[in-house]
Write a protein that holds these residues in place. Sequence first.
Motif, PDB file in Angstrom:
ATOM      1  N   GLY A 237       8.209  14.025 -21.908  1.00 59.99           N
ATOM      2  CA  GLY A 237       6.843  14.424 -21.583  1.00 59.99           C
ATOM      3  C   GLY A 237       6.215  13.605 -20.475  1.00 59.99           C
ATOM      4  N   THR A 238       7.053  12.914 -19.695  1.00 59.33           N
ATOM      5  CA  THR A 238       6.538  12.015 -18.664  1.00 59.33           C
ATOM      6  C   THR A 238       6.568  12.599 -17.259  1.00 59.33           C
ATOM      7  N   ASP A 239       7.311  13.677 -17.061  1.00 59.15           N
ATOM      8  CA  ASP A 239       7.465  14.252 -15.731  1.00 59.15           C
ATOM      9  C   ASP A 239       7.865  15.723 -15.869  1.00 59.15           C
ATOM     10  N   ILE A 240       7.875  16.424 -14.762  1.00 64.29           N
ATOM     11  CA  ILE A 240       8.267  17.821 -14.755  1.00 64.29           C
ATOM     12  C   ILE A 240       9.748  17.953 -15.169  1.00 64.29           C
ATOM     13  N   CYS A 241      10.090  19.067 -15.780  1.00 60.88           N
ATOM     14  CA  CYS A 241      11.457  19.368 -16.199  1.00 60.88           C
ATOM     15  C   CYS A 241      12.412  19.163 -15.017  1.00 60.88           C
ATOM     16  N   PRO A 242      13.559  18.528 -15.228  1.00 62.64           N
ATOM     17  CA  PRO A 242      14.480  18.266 -14.118  1.00 62.64           C
ATOM     18  C   PRO A 242      15.006  19.539 -13.441  1.00 62.64           C
ATOM     19  N   PHE A 243      15.165  20.617 -14.182  1.00 61.64           N
ATOM     20  CA  PHE A 243      15.628  21.867 -13.580  1.00 61.64           C
ATOM     21  C   PHE A 243      14.535  22.472 -12.695  1.00 61.64           C
ATOM     22  N   GLU A 244      13.309  22.403 -13.163  1.00 60.60           N
ATOM     23  CA  GLU A 244      12.186  22.905 -12.376  1.00 60.60           C
ATOM     24  C   GLU A 244      12.035  22.074 -11.097  1.00 60.60           C
ATOM     25  N   ARG A 245      12.183  20.772 -11.236  1.00 61.65           N
ATOM     26  CA  ARG A 245      12.074  19.873 -10.088  1.00 61.65           C
ATOM     27  C   ARG A 245      13.172  20.172  -9.065  1.00 61.65           C
ATOM     28  N   ALA A 246      14.373  20.415  -9.551  1.00 63.37           N
ATOM     29  CA  ALA A 246      15.522  20.628  -8.663  1.00 63.37           C
ATOM     30  C   ALA A 246      15.363  21.836  -7.755  1.00 63.37           C
ATOM     31  N   ILE A 247      14.635  22.855  -8.215  1.00 64.04           N
ATOM     32  CA  ILE A 247      14.511  24.071  -7.396  1.00 64.04           C
ATOM     33  C   ILE A 247      13.090  24.322  -6.904  1.00 64.04           C
ATOM     34  N   ARG A 248      12.226  23.354  -7.024  1.00 61.26           N
ATOM     35  CA  ARG A 248      10.824  23.593  -6.668  1.00 61.26           C
ATOM     36  C   ARG A 248      10.621  24.025  -5.226  1.00 61.26           C
ATOM     37  N   ASP A 249      11.503  23.634  -4.318  1.00 63.91           N
ATOM     38  CA  ASP A 249      11.372  24.027  -2.913  1.00 63.91           C
ATOM     39  C   ASP A 249      12.361  25.115  -2.524  1.00 63.91           C
ATOM     40  N   ILE A 250      13.001  25.725  -3.506  1.00 61.60           N
ATOM     41  CA  ILE A 250      13.991  26.767  -3.249  1.00 61.60           C
ATOM     42  C   ILE A 250      13.403  28.134  -3.603  1.00 61.60           C
ATOM     43  N   ASP A 251      13.504  29.069  -2.664  1.00 65.25           N
ATOM     44  CA  ASP A 251      13.010  30.422  -2.903  1.00 65.25           C
ATOM     45  C   ASP A 251      14.130  31.459  -2.975  1.00 65.25           C
ATOM     46  N   ASP A 252      15.324  31.071  -2.581  1.00 68.07           N
ATOM     47  CA  ASP A 252      16.465  31.987  -2.591  1.00 68.07           C
ATOM     48  C   ASP A 252      17.204  31.880  -3.929  1.00 68.07           C
ATOM     49  N   PRO A 253      17.285  32.987  -4.691  1.00 61.93           N
ATOM     50  CA  PRO A 253      17.933  32.944  -6.007  1.00 61.93           C
ATOM     51  C   PRO A 253      19.388  32.461  -5.975  1.00 61.93           C
ATOM     52  N   LYS A 254      20.131  32.831  -4.942  1.00 58.45           N
ATOM     53  CA  LYS A 254      21.533  32.399  -4.849  1.00 58.45           C
ATOM     54  C   LYS A 254      21.615  30.886  -4.661  1.00 58.45           C
ATOM     55  N   GLU A 255      20.767  30.352  -3.816  1.00 61.30           N
ATOM     56  CA  GLU A 255      20.722  28.908  -3.587  1.00 61.30           C
ATOM     57  C   GLU A 255      20.296  28.183  -4.872  1.00 61.30           C
ATOM     58  N   ALA A 256      19.324  28.749  -5.586  1.00 59.96           N
ATOM     59  CA  ALA A 256      18.868  28.156  -6.845  1.00 59.96           C
ATOM     60  C   ALA A 256      20.003  28.141  -7.868  1.00 59.96           C
ATOM     61  N   PHE A 257      20.756  29.247  -7.948  1.00 60.21           N
ATOM     62  CA  PHE A 257      21.898  29.310  -8.867  1.00 60.21           C
ATOM     63  C   PHE A 257      22.888  28.187  -8.562  1.00 60.21           C
ATOM     64  N   LYS A 258      23.242  28.019  -7.308  1.00 55.43           N
ATOM     65  CA  LYS A 258      24.209  26.970  -6.933  1.00 55.43           C
ATOM     66  C   LYS A 258      23.696  25.587  -7.314  1.00 55.43           C
ATOM     67  N   LYS A 259      22.428  25.340  -7.031  1.00 54.47           N
ATOM     68  CA  LYS A 259      21.837  24.036  -7.343  1.00 54.47           C
ATOM     69  C   LYS A 259      21.818  23.784  -8.858  1.00 54.47           C
ATOM     70  N   LEU A 260      21.377  24.762  -9.616  1.00 56.54           N
ATOM     71  CA  LEU A 260      21.298  24.599 -11.073  1.00 56.54           C
ATOM     72  C   LEU A 260      22.685  24.472 -11.696  1.00 56.54           C
ATOM     73  N   ARG A 261      23.638  25.234 -11.216  1.00 57.62           N
ATOM     74  CA  ARG A 261      25.005  25.147 -11.720  1.00 57.62           C
ATOM     75  C   ARG A 261      25.568  23.754 -11.479  1.00 57.62           C
ATOM     76  N   SER A 262      25.269  23.170 -10.323  1.00 60.76           N
ATOM     77  CA  SER A 262      25.780  21.836 -10.014  1.00 60.76           C
ATOM     78  C   SER A 262      25.177  20.767 -10.928  1.00 60.76           C
ATOM     79  N   LEU A 263      23.982  21.006 -11.440  1.00 59.48           N
ATOM     80  CA  LEU A 263      23.346  20.041 -12.344  1.00 59.48           C
ATOM     81  C   LEU A 263      23.918  20.086 -13.759  1.00 59.48           C
ATOM     82  N   VAL A 264      24.411  21.256 -14.159  1.00 61.55           N
ATOM     83  CA  VAL A 264      24.870  21.447 -15.534  1.00 61.55           C
ATOM     84  C   VAL A 264      26.372  21.223 -15.679  1.00 61.55           C
ATOM     85  N   THR A 265      27.136  21.554 -14.656  1.00 59.35           N
ATOM     86  CA  THR A 265      28.591  21.436 -14.766  1.00 59.35           C
ATOM     87  C   THR A 265      29.124  20.097 -14.356  1.00 59.35           C
TER      88      THR A 265
END
Length: 137
Positions: A109-137
């Motif tokens: 509860g101290t900061d924004i969700c790390p997944f939300e933070r990771a894509i906050r400046d990304i508007d392209d869904p494909k780019e967001a998918f790649k970024k989020l996948r790299s965080l989880v795998t």
Amino acid sequence: MDDFELAENELKSRKINLVIVKNGVVLYQSTASGMKGLLQAIEEYDGDLAGTAVADKIVGRAAAMLCVYSKVESVFAITMTEGALKLLTKNRVAHKFERYVHRLMNSQGTDICPFERAIRDIDDPKEAFKKLRSLVT
């Protein structure tokens, strides 16, 4: 009962965090927390969840971005964020939620969700998918 209602009912009646329904059949369900379940489903279906109804306990902008990327038709959330609502509306993805929150926070509860933070400046869904996948795998 349509897919959207079935997905919502399955999520609420089972001890799961995510369910994906198409043509009256549960295609995928997960008890995984965070983005893991949705990312696994997208991988399993080669990025194509066109025509599906997704029900997830928490849908932030990151999860909404994955739904747009994989061509999901409708999204139900117990809790949905402002960013998710705007993104789903903009991309004409049907949606419904029970609880609306401004943003998701990390588990402390101290900061924004790390997944939300990771894509906050990304508007392209494909780019967001790649970024989020790299965080989880």
